[in-house]
Design a protein around this motif. Structure first.
Motif, mmCIF file in Angstrom:
data_model
loop_
_atom_site.group_PDB
_atom_site.id
_atom_site.type_symbol
_atom_site.label_atom_id
_atom_site.label_comp_id
_atom_site.label_asym_id
_atom_site.label_seq_id
_atom_site.Cartn_x
_atom_site.Cartn_y
_atom_site.Cartn_z
ATOM 1 N N LYS A 1 -76.370 -29.650 -15.579
ATOM 2 C CA LYS A 1 -76.411 -28.943 -14.296
ATOM 3 C C LYS A 1 -75.764 -27.571 -14.388
ATOM 4 O O LYS A 1 -76.299 -26.589 -13.860
ATOM 5 C CB LYS A 1 -75.720 -29.767 -13.206
ATOM 6 C CG LYS A 1 -75.798 -29.125 -11.830
ATOM 7 C CD LYS A 1 -74.828 -29.735 -10.835
ATOM 8 C CE LYS A 1 -75.189 -31.142 -10.501
ATOM 9 N NZ LYS A 1 -74.325 -31.712 -9.442
ATOM 10 N N LEU B 1 -78.096 -25.181 -15.982
ATOM 11 C CA LEU B 1 -79.193 -24.865 -15.069
ATOM 12 C C LEU B 1 -78.757 -23.842 -14.030
ATOM 13 O O LEU B 1 -79.443 -22.835 -13.796
ATOM 14 C CB LEU B 1 -79.673 -26.147 -14.385
ATOM 15 C CG LEU B 1 -80.765 -25.977 -13.329
ATOM 16 C CD1 LEU B 1 -82.099 -25.673 -13.994
ATOM 17 C CD2 LEU B 1 -80.886 -27.238 -12.473
ATOM 18 N N LEU C 1 -80.274 -21.637 -19.470
ATOM 19 C CA LEU C 1 -81.291 -22.485 -20.077
ATOM 20 C C LEU C 1 -82.305 -21.667 -20.869
ATOM 21 O O LEU C 1 -82.805 -20.641 -20.392
ATOM 22 C CB LEU C 1 -82.048 -23.261 -18.989
ATOM 23 C CG LEU C 1 -81.374 -24.506 -18.436
ATOM 24 C CD1 LEU C 1 -82.247 -25.109 -17.365
ATOM 25 C CD2 LEU C 1 -81.093 -25.512 -19.518
ATOM 26 N N TYR D 1 -85.664 -31.728 -14.554
ATOM 27 C CA TYR D 1 -84.228 -31.952 -14.338
ATOM 28 C C TYR D 1 -84.042 -33.303 -13.663
ATOM 29 O O TYR D 1 -84.681 -33.604 -12.639
ATOM 30 C CB TYR D 1 -83.635 -30.845 -13.461
ATOM 31 C CG TYR D 1 -82.196 -31.114 -13.069
ATOM 32 C CD1 TYR D 1 -81.166 -30.871 -13.969
ATOM 33 C CD2 TYR D 1 -81.876 -31.614 -11.804
ATOM 34 C CE1 TYR D 1 -79.842 -31.128 -13.628
ATOM 35 C CE2 TYR D 1 -80.559 -31.860 -11.457
ATOM 36 C CZ TYR D 1 -79.549 -31.622 -12.370
ATOM 37 O OH TYR D 1 -78.253 -31.886 -12.026
#
Length: 442
Positions: free
Chosen positions: A35, A38, A43, A63
């Motif tokens: 997370k 992200l 990423l 995800y």
């Protein structure tokens, strides 16, 4: 663990072809850092090994956060394709995720993943699941815009005071954090941050939140100048602000031993004021609670760094993995790495020592590579003999200017209290840079 895939790319800058590793399945339950990567935009950032050009790949990904029952798929608009091809991609990503989940843990939401055509909308969905609303995001954007407005008014006291007065509702701790991060970003990139620092000083003096933060800073500075059990106890007694106490305890954790609590207990027992006794008893209870929280966070951080190190050791391409998660390579990570090298040495595992040492050196090179060119140049000068400085500066003439000298001075100022020798060398570099810049301008 995050699922990786190999892709063939062509650099848009130098047009050289190369192979890199990308992430398409992010499972928060198996990779607790998924997370964070992200949300931070870290990423699938790739760097061309030939020319160093850096960019983020816009590729399909899934995800997954089972705790919040999230299965979110990103299909970039530029991917194109027919509806059938998009459904096939969704099915492929979903099946890859399902294949790594035990049958008894598979739930209905996995069969109906939400699809997003922009990364921004997917990120908003993740934030919404954490209770972060669109209104909160808009409020943060207002604070960012306010920082820029205040920067432009730094030399206009009347306008600055008026703007501060009009926006008191935005001047909370988050605002001061954003302001501090903006100053840090300016300095890291070699941009002048004097106007922002003027604004920061004004806000610390004139706003309620600023005054509270200034008081917190003063308590911390007093303790750090003389970090003893006695000064830690005095600092804790000097404030009722729990955040300040938590910072003190985190900084002085090693001092919270039997002798510290013995001294605090003595104060409680020797006090003849009942109200003061109650205050000290409450403080002792709070200190133990905060200590336990600090210890739990520290252990969680160490565990996360140890997992990351294991992933690097086991990865078929540790350099590519490290590039994507370079923000996780910090002092704590290197402490864990050093501990593992020492354990391998004690066990006589020569192969592990060599591999971990190689990995550490490779990560240091990546950190150097990712730094702005001005910072890399200063690092080279720090490592070189003083007699080599002019030659290095001549080769990097395009970077030799007042901004580079000012950056070296700012770095020196940050080191003056902790390492005077390094600070003096940085100031000497700044002086030499100014001299060379004047010579080049003639």
């Amino acid at each position: 663990m995050t699922r990786l895939a190999q892709v063939q790319l062509t650099c848009p800058n130098c047009h050289r072809a190369f192979t890199t590793t990308v992430e398409q399945i992010l499972d928060q339950s198996r990779d607790p850092t998924a997370k964070a990567r992200l949300l931070s935009g870290q990423l699938n950032v790739v760097i061309c090994p030939a020319c160093g050009f850096q960019g983020a790949l816009n590729i399909p990904l899934l995800y997954h956060d089972p705790e919040k029952e999230l299965a979110l798929i990103f299909l970039p608009m530029e991917m194109g394709g027919s509806d059938l091809e998009r459904q096939q991609m969704i099915g492929s990503l979903t099946n890859r995720l399902m294949s790594q989940i035990p049958p008894e843990q598979r739930k209905g939401y996995l069969l109906q993943p939400k699809t997003f055509f922009s990364m921004e909308s997917l990120v908003k969905e993740v934030l919404a699941a954490d209770g972060i609303t669109q209104e909160m995001l808009e409020a943060q954007q207002k604070k960012v815009q306010l920082i820029e407005t205040l920067r432009q008014q730094a030399d206009d006291p009347l306008a600055l005071a008026a703007t501060i007065g009009e926006h008191q509702d935005l001047l909370d701790e988050e605002f001061f954090y954003l302001l501090a991060m903006t100053i840090e970003s300016y300095e890291a990139q070699g941009y002048p941050a004097e106007d922002l620092k003027k604004v920061q000083a004004k806000l610390l003096e004139t706003t309620p939140t600023g005054q509270q933060l200034k008081a917190r800073r003063d308590v911390m500075e007093t303790f750090l100048k003389n970090p003893t059990r006695e000064s830690l106890l005095e600092g804790l007694l000097s404030t009722e602000d729990e955040a300040t106490r938590e910072m003190l305890i985190a900084a002085g954790r090693a001092l919270l031993d039997y002798a510290f609590f013995q001294a605090l207990t003595h104060r409680i027992e020797s006090s003849e004021d009942e109200a003061e006794q109650e205050r000290l008893l409450a403080l002792r209870k709070q200190v133990m609670e905060i200590r336990d929280r600090v210890d739990a966070r520290a252990q969680a951080t160490l565990n996360a760094k140890a997992r990351f190190l294991q992933e690097l050791v086991n990865s078929p391409d540790p350099i590519a993995l490290a590039r994507r998660r370079l923000h996780e390579v910090d002092d704590t990570f290197f402490s864990v790495l050093t501990l593992n090298i020492e354990r391998a040495q004690a066990a006589g595992d020569r192969r592990a020592v060599e591999h971990l040492t190689w990995l550490g050196n490779a990560l240091l090179s990546l950190l150097e590579e990712s730094a702005p060119p001005e910072v890399r140049l200063i690092n080279r000068l720090m490592e070189a003999q003083e007699s080599e400085w002019d030659t290095i500066l001549e080769r990097e003439a395009g970077l030799v200017n007042e901004e580079l000298a000012a950056l070296a001075d700012r770095l020196a100022e940050g080191m003056e209290e902790t390492n005077n020798a390094v600070a003096e060398r940085l100031h000497a570099i700044a002086t030499r840079v100014r001299s060379r810049a004047q010579a080049l301008s003639r």
